[in-house]
Design a protein around this motif. Structure first.
Motif, mmCIF file in Angstrom:
data_model
loop_
_atom_site.group_PDB
_atom_site.id
_atom_site.type_symbol
_atom_site.label_atom_id
_atom_site.label_comp_id
_atom_site.label_asym_id
_atom_site.label_seq_id
_atom_site.Cartn_x
_atom_site.Cartn_y
_atom_site.Cartn_z
ATOM 1 N N HIS A 1 0.868 -1.251 0.203
ATOM 2 C CA HIS A 1 0.121 -0.107 0.067
ATOM 3 C C HIS A 1 0.978 1.377 -0.148
ATOM 4 N N GLU A 2 1.596 1.314 0.844
ATOM 5 C CA GLU A 2 2.839 2.569 0.835
ATOM 6 C C GLU A 2 3.392 2.741 -0.711
ATOM 7 N N ALA A 3 3.794 1.370 -1.090
ATOM 8 C CA ALA A 3 4.518 1.600 -2.335
ATOM 9 C C ALA A 3 3.673 2.136 -3.609
ATOM 10 N N MET A 4 2.246 1.447 -3.522
ATOM 11 C CA MET A 4 1.368 1.925 -4.678
ATOM 12 C C MET A 4 0.472 3.019 -4.328
ATOM 13 N N ARG A 5 0.279 3.414 -3.093
ATOM 14 C CA ARG A 5 -0.409 4.507 -2.877
ATOM 15 C C ARG A 5 -0.277 5.531 -1.749
ATOM 16 N N ASP B 1 0.845 5.576 -12.620
ATOM 17 C CA ASP B 1 2.320 5.293 -13.376
ATOM 18 C C ASP B 1 2.620 4.011 -12.455
ATOM 19 N N ARG B 2 2.270 4.176 -11.111
ATOM 20 C CA ARG B 2 2.952 3.006 -10.308
ATOM 21 C C ARG B 2 2.232 1.679 -10.691
ATOM 22 N N GLU B 3 0.663 1.603 -11.098
ATOM 23 C CA GLU B 3 0.128 0.536 -11.591
ATOM 24 C C GLU B 3 0.710 0.028 -12.809
ATOM 25 N N LEU B 4 1.087 0.828 -13.576
ATOM 26 C CA LEU B 4 1.996 0.402 -14.924
ATOM 27 C C LEU B 4 3.214 -0.060 -14.758
ATOM 28 N N MET B 5 3.883 0.265 -13.630
ATOM 29 C CA MET B 5 5.202 -0.130 -13.189
ATOM 30 C C MET B 5 4.871 -1.739 -12.879
ATOM 31 N N ALA B 6 3.639 -1.851 -11.840
ATOM 32 C CA ALA B 6 3.442 -3.249 -11.476
ATOM 33 C C ALA B 6 3.007 -4.035 -12.462
ATOM 34 N N LEU C 1 11.501 1.702 -7.122
ATOM 35 C CA LEU C 1 12.277 0.331 -6.761
ATOM 36 C C LEU C 1 11.266 -0.269 -6.058
ATOM 37 N N ALA C 2 10.538 0.446 -5.022
ATOM 38 C CA ALA C 2 9.628 -0.035 -3.990
ATOM 39 C C ALA C 2 8.473 -0.954 -4.630
ATOM 40 N N VAL C 3 7.884 -0.329 -5.647
ATOM 41 C CA VAL C 3 7.133 -1.015 -6.477
ATOM 42 C C VAL C 3 7.765 -2.123 -7.327
ATOM 43 N N CYS C 4 8.667 -2.030 -7.720
ATOM 44 C CA CYS C 4 9.443 -3.283 -8.307
ATOM 45 C C CYS C 4 9.670 -4.364 -7.211
#
Length: 193
Positions: free
Chosen positions: A52-56, A65-70, A154-157
């Motif tokens: 949640h912290e990485a994504m929101r 953008d973060r959902e696209l990274m995921a 990098l957190a999303v990754c």
């Protein structure tokens, strides 16, 4: 190998929550949710908080953008469940399904800015090879991306390299397009809590 415990190993409160999810969404509960709720003290609570912290959490990157990274990390890992889930979520967040599919089909020709492209390229290399170099970082920074943006990416990754491996190890069942879209609406409304 999919353990049977993912279908039945829950406390009464969690079973009631799953019943409500099925009732209101008219979709099965995704295996990602089942895994998080199975052993919340061992994995689920920590995973939800980190993801949640990485994504929101606060970030110069948008939720889209973060959902696209995921989705991109999941594509590199060839994790079908997560590709479907985060492609649907990114498409809804951007309100542009074609853009998301273009990135996943061919990063280099996709209609995105150079900073996001360089960041995705770096995340792809890290996911494939398990390492990046100082030169890789300089390339991303040269596009105007900040150190904070790199740390957030990098957190999303990290979150999705873990999730992808669990999805594959536990044989997460694929959802219908309606199921992925329903899950995307939930993720955009509530996040990963």
């Amino acid at each position: 190998m999919r353990p049977e415990i993912l279908n039945s190993g829950y406390r009464p409160g969690t079973k009631a929550l799953f019943a409500l999810i099925r009732l209101f969404s008219r979709q099965p509960v995704p295996d990602a949710a089942k895994l998080v709720f199975y052993r919340p003290d061992f994995y689920g609570d920590l995973s939800k908080k980190f993801t949640h912290e990485a994504m929101r959490g606060p970030s110069p990157w948008s939720v889209a953008d973060r959902e696209l990274m995921a989705a991109y990390v999941s594509k590199i890992n060839a994790t079908a469940f997560c590709i479907g889930a985060h492609t649907a979520t990114a498409a809804q967040a951007y309100q542009d399904e074609k853009k998301v599919h273009a990135v996943l089909a061919d990063l280099e020709s996709a209609p995105i800015d150079d900073g996001l492209r360089a960041t995705l390229r770096m995340l792809g290399k890290l996911t494939r090879e398990g390492t990046v170099t100082a030169e890789d970082m300089r390339e991303v920074l040269s596009t105007g991306i900040t150190r904070t943006q790199i740390e957030d990416a990098l957190a999303v990754c990290a979150a999705f390299n873990i999730t992808d491996r669990l999805a594959d190890a536990f044989g997460f069942e694929l959802l219908s397009p309606e199921g992925y879209n329903s899950g995307a609406k939930y993720l955009l409304k509530r996040g990963y809590q």
